[in-house]
Design a protein around this motif. Structure first.
Motif, PDB file in Angstrom:
ATOM      1  N   MET A   1       0.851  -1.172   0.000  1.00  0.00           N
ATOM      2  CA  MET A   1       0.000   0.000   0.000  1.00  0.00           C
ATOM      3  C   MET A   1       0.899   1.238   0.000  1.00  0.00           C
ATOM      4  SD  MET A   1      -3.047   1.164   2.624  1.00  0.00           S
ATOM      5  CE  MET A   1      -3.076  -0.427   3.349  1.00  0.00           C
ATOM      6  N   ALA A   2       0.737   2.115  -0.941  1.00  0.00           N
ATOM      7  CA  ALA A   2       1.540   3.325  -1.062  1.00  0.00           C
ATOM      8  C   ALA A   2       0.936   4.456  -0.235  1.00  0.00           C
ATOM      9  CB  ALA A   2       1.611   3.749  -2.522  1.00  0.00           C
ATOM     10  N   TYR A   3       1.745   5.451   0.019  1.00  0.00           N
ATOM     11  CA  TYR A   3       1.261   6.660   0.670  1.00  0.00           C
ATOM     12  C   TYR A   3       0.750   7.625  -0.388  1.00  0.00           C
ATOM     13  CZ  TYR A   3       2.718   5.846   5.470  1.00  0.00           C
ATOM     14  OH  TYR A   3       2.807   5.375   6.755  1.00  0.00           O
ATOM     15  N   VAL A   4      -0.170   8.485  -0.011  1.00  0.00           N
ATOM     16  CA  VAL A   4      -0.661   9.572  -0.850  1.00  0.00           C
ATOM     17  C   VAL A   4      -0.602  10.846  -0.020  1.00  0.00           C
ATOM     18  CG1 VAL A   4      -2.162   8.153  -2.293  1.00  0.00           C
ATOM     19  CG2 VAL A   4      -3.068   9.163  -0.217  1.00  0.00           C
ATOM     20  N   ILE A   5      -0.514  11.979  -0.698  1.00  0.00           N
ATOM     21  CA  ILE A   5      -0.494  13.266  -0.013  1.00  0.00           C
ATOM     22  C   ILE A   5      -1.850  13.914  -0.217  1.00  0.00           C
ATOM     23  CG2 ILE A   5       0.570  15.544   0.088  1.00  0.00           C
ATOM     24  CD1 ILE A   5       3.204  14.222  -0.737  1.00  0.00           C
ATOM     25  N   ASN A   6      -2.517  14.241   0.889  1.00  0.00           N
ATOM     26  CA  ASN A   6      -3.868  14.793   0.795  1.00  0.00           C
ATOM     27  C   ASN A   6      -3.850  16.316   0.609  1.00  0.00           C
ATOM     28  OD1 ASN A   6      -3.673  16.032   3.389  1.00  0.00           O
ATOM     29  ND2 ASN A   6      -4.373  14.168   4.393  1.00  0.00           N
ATOM     30  N   ASP A   7      -5.030  16.905   0.567  1.00  0.00           N
ATOM     31  CA  ASP A   7      -5.189  18.324   0.273  1.00  0.00           C
ATOM     32  C   ASP A   7      -4.653  19.261   1.347  1.00  0.00           C
ATOM     33  OD1 ASP A   7      -6.392  17.665  -2.109  1.00  0.00           O
ATOM     34  OD2 ASP A   7      -8.434  17.878  -1.350  1.00  0.00           O
ATOM     35  N   SER A   8      -4.276  18.740   2.501  1.00  0.00           N
ATOM     36  CA  SER A   8      -3.741  19.616   3.538  1.00  0.00           C
ATOM     37  C   SER A   8      -2.277  19.976   3.286  1.00  0.00           C
ATOM     38  CB  SER A   8      -3.928  18.992   4.918  1.00  0.00           C
ATOM     39  OG  SER A   8      -3.191  17.794   5.030  1.00  0.00           O
ATOM     40  N   CYS A   9      -1.673  19.444   2.240  1.00  0.00           N
ATOM     41  CA  CYS A   9      -0.276  19.733   1.893  1.00  0.00           C
ATOM     42  C   CYS A   9      -0.078  21.237   1.722  1.00  0.00           C
ATOM     43  CB  CYS A   9       0.106  19.014   0.607  1.00  0.00           C
ATOM     44  SG  CYS A   9       1.789  19.359   0.028  1.00  0.00           S
ATOM     45  N   ILE A  10       0.973  21.750   2.377  1.00  0.00           N
ATOM     46  CA  ILE A  10       1.305  23.175   2.257  1.00  0.00           C
ATOM     47  C   ILE A  10       2.569  23.383   1.418  1.00  0.00           C
ATOM     48  CG2 ILE A  10       0.121  23.865   4.381  1.00  0.00           C
ATOM     49  CD1 ILE A  10       2.882  23.814   5.787  1.00  0.00           C
ATOM     50  N   ALA A  11       3.018  22.347   0.750  1.00  0.00           N
ATOM     51  CA  ALA A  11       4.183  22.390  -0.143  1.00  0.00           C
ATOM     52  C   ALA A  11       5.423  22.947   0.547  1.00  0.00           C
ATOM     53  CB  ALA A  11       3.856  23.163  -1.419  1.00  0.00           C
ATOM     54  N   CYS A  12       5.651  22.543   1.787  1.00  0.00           N
ATOM     55  CA  CYS A  12       6.810  23.033   2.540  1.00  0.00           C
ATOM     56  C   CYS A  12       8.104  22.332   2.125  1.00  0.00           C
ATOM     57  CB  CYS A  12       6.587  22.889   4.036  1.00  0.00           C
ATOM     58  SG  CYS A  12       6.578  21.175   4.634  1.00  0.00           S
ATOM     59  N   GLY A  13       7.986  21.131   1.562  1.00  0.00           N
ATOM     60  CA  GLY A  13       9.152  20.402   1.089  1.00  0.00           C
ATOM     61  C   GLY A  13       9.837  19.522   2.124  1.00  0.00           C
ATOM     62  N   ALA A  14       9.308  19.434   3.321  1.00  0.00           N
ATOM     63  CA  ALA A  14       9.941  18.635   4.368  1.00  0.00           C
ATOM     64  C   ALA A  14      10.008  17.156   4.006  1.00  0.00           C
ATOM     65  CB  ALA A  14       9.204  18.811   5.693  1.00  0.00           C
ATOM     66  N   CYS A  15       9.030  16.656   3.288  1.00  0.00           N
ATOM     67  CA  CYS A  15       8.935  15.228   2.979  1.00  0.00           C
ATOM     68  C   CYS A  15       9.926  14.765   1.912  1.00  0.00           C
ATOM     69  CB  CYS A  15       7.519  14.874   2.547  1.00  0.00           C
ATOM     70  SG  CYS A  15       6.937  15.791   1.099  1.00  0.00           S
ATOM     71  N   LYS A  16      10.149  15.574   0.910  1.00  0.00           N
ATOM     72  CA  LYS A  16      10.925  15.146  -0.259  1.00  0.00           C
ATOM     73  C   LYS A  16      12.316  14.620   0.084  1.00  0.00           C
ATOM     74  CE  LYS A  16      12.088  16.497  -4.978  1.00  0.00           C
ATOM     75  NZ  LYS A  16      11.880  15.177  -5.499  1.00  0.00           N
ATOM     76  N   PRO A  17      13.128  15.315   0.891  1.00  0.00           N
ATOM     77  CA  PRO A  17      14.468  14.779   1.176  1.00  0.00           C
ATOM     78  C   PRO A  17      14.457  13.540   2.080  1.00  0.00           C
ATOM     79  CG  PRO A  17      14.121  16.829   2.357  1.00  0.00           C
ATOM     80  CD  PRO A  17      12.945  16.641   1.441  1.00  0.00           C
ATOM     81  N   GLU A  18      13.351  13.263   2.725  1.00  0.00           N
ATOM     82  CA  GLU A  18      13.259  12.103   3.614  1.00  0.00           C
ATOM     83  C   GLU A  18      12.944  10.807   2.888  1.00  0.00           C
ATOM     84  OE1 GLU A  18      14.131  12.296   6.847  1.00  0.00           O
ATOM     85  OE2 GLU A  18      14.595  14.368   6.319  1.00  0.00           O
ATOM     86  N   CYS A  19      12.467  10.890   1.674  1.00  0.00           N
ATOM     87  CA  CYS A  19      12.059   9.696   0.926  1.00  0.00           C
ATOM     88  C   CYS A  19      13.285   8.916   0.444  1.00  0.00           C
ATOM     89  CB  CYS A  19      11.192  10.079  -0.267  1.00  0.00           C
ATOM     90  SG  CYS A  19      10.633   8.645  -1.216  1.00  0.00           S
ATOM     91  N   PRO A  20      13.440   7.665   0.897  1.00  0.00           N
ATOM     92  CA  PRO A  20      14.619   6.887   0.509  1.00  0.00           C
ATOM     93  C   PRO A  20      14.610   6.413  -0.941  1.00  0.00           C
ATOM     94  CG  PRO A  20      13.161   5.531   1.824  1.00  0.00           C
ATOM     95  CD  PRO A  20      12.584   6.931   1.838  1.00  0.00           C
ATOM     96  N   VAL A  21      13.456   6.464  -1.608  1.00  0.00           N
ATOM     97  CA  VAL A  21      13.381   6.023  -3.001  1.00  0.00           C
ATOM     98  C   VAL A  21      13.057   7.173  -3.955  1.00  0.00           C
ATOM     99  CG1 VAL A  21      12.867   3.609  -2.466  1.00  0.00           C
ATOM    100  CG2 VAL A  21      10.988   5.240  -2.720  1.00  0.00           C
ATOM    101  N   ASP A  22      13.084   8.405  -3.445  1.00  0.00           N
ATOM    102  CA  ASP A  22      12.889   9.618  -4.254  1.00  0.00           C
ATOM    103  C   ASP A  22      11.612   9.555  -5.105  1.00  0.00           C
ATOM    104  OD1 ASP A  22      13.661  12.193  -5.043  1.00  0.00           O
ATOM    105  OD2 ASP A  22      14.706  11.433  -6.822  1.00  0.00           O
TER     106      ASP A  22
END
Length: 56
Positions: A1-22
């Motif tokens: 089961m994959a993750y999805v980003i819901n509408d509360s995203c504020i595009a802060c960018g905190a998540c992107k560098p944490e993803c081990p598979v980019d």
């Protein structure tokens, strides 16, 4: 089961560098490529608004 980003995203960018598979794409709101997501939860752990969630 994959993750999805819901509408509360504020595009802060905190998540992107944490993803081990980019698999997080930058944009007006961020999105997760479900085919690449390994369901690790790293993105959800750092999100200040709880936008990434496991897909139903």
């Amino acid at each position: 089961m994959a993750y999805v980003i819901n509408d509360s995203c504020i595009a802060c960018g905190a998540c992107k560098p944490e993803c081990p598979v980019d698999c997080i794409e930058e944009g007006a709101v961020y999105t997760i490529n479900a085919d690449q997501c390994i369901d690790c939860g790293s993105c959800a752990a750092v999100c200040p608004v709880g936008a990434p969630n496991p897909e139903d």
